[in-house]
Design a protein around this motif. Structure first.
Motif, PDB file in Angstrom:
ATOM      1  N   LYS A  63      -1.038  -3.435  -2.190  1.00  0.00           N
ATOM      2  CA  LYS A  63      -2.246  -2.705  -2.574  1.00  0.00           C
ATOM      3  C   LYS A  63      -3.381  -2.950  -1.577  1.00  0.00           C
ATOM      4  CE  LYS A  63      -4.505  -1.650  -6.883  1.00  0.00           C
ATOM      5  NZ  LYS A  63      -4.574  -1.909  -8.299  1.00  0.00           N
ATOM      6  N   GLN A  64      -3.532  -4.211  -1.186  1.00  0.00           N
ATOM      7  CA  GLN A  64      -4.606  -4.567  -0.246  1.00  0.00           C
ATOM      8  C   GLN A  64      -4.124  -4.617   1.202  1.00  0.00           C
ATOM      9  OE1 GLN A  64      -7.395  -4.852  -1.795  1.00  0.00           O
ATOM     10  NE2 GLN A  64      -6.696  -5.259  -3.881  1.00  0.00           N
ATOM     11  N   THR A  65      -2.820  -4.872   1.390  1.00  0.00           N
ATOM     12  CA  THR A  65      -2.296  -5.120   2.745  1.00  0.00           C
ATOM     13  C   THR A  65      -2.271  -3.860   3.601  1.00  0.00           C
ATOM     14  OG1 THR A  65      -0.784  -6.565   1.568  1.00  0.00           O
ATOM     15  CG2 THR A  65      -0.373  -6.290   3.915  1.00  0.00           C
ATOM     16  N   ILE A  66      -1.977  -2.743   2.940  1.00  0.00           N
ATOM     17  CA  ILE A  66      -1.856  -1.469   3.664  1.00  0.00           C
ATOM     18  C   ILE A  66      -3.140  -0.666   3.478  1.00  0.00           C
ATOM     19  CG2 ILE A  66      -0.664   0.772   3.531  1.00  0.00           C
ATOM     20  CD1 ILE A  66       1.103  -1.294   4.810  1.00  0.00           C
ATOM     21  N   ASP A  67      -3.556  -0.012   4.547  1.00  0.00           N
ATOM     22  CA  ASP A  67      -4.702   0.897   4.437  1.00  0.00           C
ATOM     23  C   ASP A  67      -4.184   2.237   3.910  1.00  0.00           C
ATOM     24  OD1 ASP A  67      -6.858   2.506   4.639  1.00  0.00           O
ATOM     25  OD2 ASP A  67      -7.170   2.232   6.797  1.00  0.00           O
ATOM     26  N   TRP A  68      -4.153   2.352   2.591  1.00  0.00           N
ATOM     27  CA  TRP A  68      -3.554   3.524   1.963  1.00  0.00           C
ATOM     28  C   TRP A  68      -4.325   4.806   2.274  1.00  0.00           C
ATOM     29  CZ3 TRP A  68       1.263   3.315   0.387  1.00  0.00           C
ATOM     30  CH2 TRP A  68       1.802   2.077   0.065  1.00  0.00           C
ATOM     31  N   SER A  69      -5.595   4.682   2.694  1.00  0.00           N
ATOM     32  CA  SER A  69      -6.363   5.902   2.982  1.00  0.00           C
ATOM     33  C   SER A  69      -5.782   6.657   4.182  1.00  0.00           C
ATOM     34  CB  SER A  69      -7.832   5.560   3.243  1.00  0.00           C
ATOM     35  OG  SER A  69      -7.955   4.883   4.475  1.00  0.00           O
ATOM     36  N   ARG A  70      -4.965   5.974   4.981  1.00  0.00           N
ATOM     37  CA  ARG A  70      -4.345   6.635   6.139  1.00  0.00           C
ATOM     38  C   ARG A  70      -3.023   7.327   5.796  1.00  0.00           C
ATOM     39  NH1 ARG A  70      -3.601   1.936  10.137  1.00  0.00           N
ATOM     40  NH2 ARG A  70      -2.567   3.578  11.335  1.00  0.00           N
ATOM     41  N   VAL A  71      -2.504   7.051   4.601  1.00  0.00           N
ATOM     42  CA  VAL A  71      -1.152   7.505   4.262  1.00  0.00           C
ATOM     43  C   VAL A  71      -1.134   8.953   3.780  1.00  0.00           C
ATOM     44  CG1 VAL A  71       0.731   7.167   2.591  1.00  0.00           C
ATOM     45  CG2 VAL A  71      -0.296   5.189   3.736  1.00  0.00           C
ATOM     46  N   GLN A  72      -0.207   9.711   4.296  1.00  0.00           N
ATOM     47  CA  GLN A  72       0.114  11.043   3.761  1.00  0.00           C
ATOM     48  C   GLN A  72       1.526  10.941   3.206  1.00  0.00           C
ATOM     49  OE1 GLN A  72      -1.863  13.748   3.505  1.00  0.00           O
ATOM     50  NE2 GLN A  72      -3.571  12.576   4.375  1.00  0.00           N
ATOM     51  N   LEU A  73       1.633  11.134   1.892  1.00  0.00           N
ATOM     52  CA  LEU A  73       2.886  10.828   1.198  1.00  0.00           C
ATOM     53  C   LEU A  73       3.678  12.099   0.886  1.00  0.00           C
ATOM     54  CD1 LEU A  73       4.142   8.213   0.139  1.00  0.00           C
ATOM     55  CD2 LEU A  73       3.061   8.675  -2.058  1.00  0.00           C
ATOM     56  N   PHE A  74       4.911  12.093   1.369  1.00  0.00           N
ATOM     57  CA  PHE A  74       5.839  13.207   1.130  1.00  0.00           C
ATOM     58  C   PHE A  74       7.102  12.662   0.471  1.00  0.00           C
ATOM     59  CE2 PHE A  74       3.964  16.675   3.706  1.00  0.00           C
ATOM     60  CZ  PHE A  74       2.981  15.970   4.366  1.00  0.00           C
ATOM     61  N   TRP A  75       7.980  13.583   0.070  1.00  0.00           N
ATOM     62  CA  TRP A  75       9.259  13.165  -0.514  1.00  0.00           C
ATOM     63  C   TRP A  75      10.425  13.625   0.341  1.00  0.00           C
ATOM     64  CZ3 TRP A  75       4.975  12.850  -3.191  1.00  0.00           C
ATOM     65  CH2 TRP A  75       4.886  11.835  -4.140  1.00  0.00           C
ATOM     66  N   VAL A  76      11.459  12.787   0.363  1.00  0.00           N
ATOM     67  CA  VAL A  76      12.691  13.136   1.067  1.00  0.00           C
ATOM     68  C   VAL A  76      13.429  14.227   0.304  1.00  0.00           C
ATOM     69  CG1 VAL A  76      14.992  12.254   1.635  1.00  0.00           C
ATOM     70  CG2 VAL A  76      12.962  10.887   2.182  1.00  0.00           C
ATOM     71  N   ASP A  77      13.405  14.112  -1.022  1.00  0.00           N
ATOM     72  CA  ASP A  77      14.115  15.103  -1.835  1.00  0.00           C
ATOM     73  C   ASP A  77      13.577  15.106  -3.260  1.00  0.00           C
ATOM     74  OD1 ASP A  77      15.204  12.586  -2.475  1.00  0.00           O
ATOM     75  OD2 ASP A  77      17.112  13.473  -3.087  1.00  0.00           O
TER      76      ASP A  77
END
Ligand code: 6PG
Length: 271
Positions: A63-77
């Motif tokens: 939760k704190q380790t990753i800068d989630w504001s940079r993430v664009q989340l998609f799905w494989v399937d």
């Protein structure tokens, strides 16, 4: 069937337990995330059962380790079911990961399993085409998480699909008329045992990713993984054998059961 992919060396991390495999993958994920320059990070996640504990771990530890504001989340399937159906990969990810993280709606790009499969595959393919950076004309995910089903499928590309397509077409639409014009980054497939429609990333876009992590745990996967990791002729039927990373790396994270070990090993090891 000819495929250059199956003889490509790949990294395999074998851990004692599923929990340790999840931890090993998580450490590797954090390390690679931190090496990516300050920009958006494009991630595609698989569903099914195996990632659930991994996502629980991420929601606690990253939760704190990753800068989630940079993430664009998609799905494989995605399974072609409503988003609130228990079979929905989005619902699983929402429950185990997304609701715990500081992500906005603009960062979450789900496959709409409730919509017409062919139209949705087209929409999602176009979205990937527009949103992702490209290398040699192919959209590039920074990180793709894959699994292997006990029936040998990966993403929603099923073993029998391999026999119907040339390697470079793996995962592209079957010839149902309605799907003939589906663009190449996504495809509509059907789960062989119950005919459930699926929407999946195709092999070219999976193979264009910078990093592919494959998480496989449990003894019911051991026979398949034995074929895959030893590059046997039989392994060619499994889509995962065609994941080789055109420009990136492919790392398998297994527990000892999936790796076919019955005795305890002492710690995660890289082969
Ligand atoms: C799916 C998944 C699939 C998954 C494997 C492993 O929707 O079926 O995205 O590609 O990675 O099937 O699934 P299990 O962990 O449930 O065996």
């Amino acid at each position: 069937m000819q495929s250059s992919s199956i003889y490509t060396p790949m990294k395999t991390v074998i851990s004692n337990t599923q929990q340790e495999a999840n931890q090993a993958l998580t450490h590797a994920f954090v390390a690679l995330f931190q090496k990516i320059p300050q920009r958006e990070v494009f991630i595609a996640l698989s569903g099914g059962n195996t990632p659930q504990k991994l996502f629980d771990l991420w929601s606690e530890e990253l939760k704190q380790t990753i800068d989630w504001s940079r993430v664009q989340l998609f799905w494989v399937d995605e399974r072609c079911v409503p988003y609130n159906d228990d079979e929905s990969n989005f619902k699983m990810t929402q429950w185990h990961l997304i609701r715990h993280l500081p992500l906005t709606d603009k960062q979450i790009h789900r496959i709409k399993g409730e919509d017409d499969p062919c139209k949705e595959a087209t929409r999602y393919s176009n979205l990937i085409e527009e949103r992702l950076p490209h290398r040699q004309g192919i959209p590039v995910f920074d990180f793709v998480l894959l699994g292997v089903g006990s029936d040998g499928h990966t993403a929603s590309i099923f073993p029998k699909d391999n026999h119907r397509h040339k390697p470079d077409e793996l995962g592209e639409s079957k010839s149902e008329e309605a799907c003939l014009n589906t663009p190449k980054w996504c495809s509509v497939t059907q789960k062989p045992d119950n005919g459930q429609y699926r929407i999946t990333l195709t092999m070219p876009v999976i193979n264009a990713a910078n990093h592919v992590f494959v998480l496989v745990t449990g003894k019911e996967k051991a026979q398949i993984m034995n074929q895959v990791l030893n590059h046997t002729v039989l392994s060619r039927q499994y889509p995962i054998s065609h994941v080789h990373g055109e420009h990136g790396d492919v790392t398998f994270f297994l527990d000892r059961l999936a790796a076919g070990y019955n005795n305890d090993t002492t710690s995660s090891r890289l082969t």
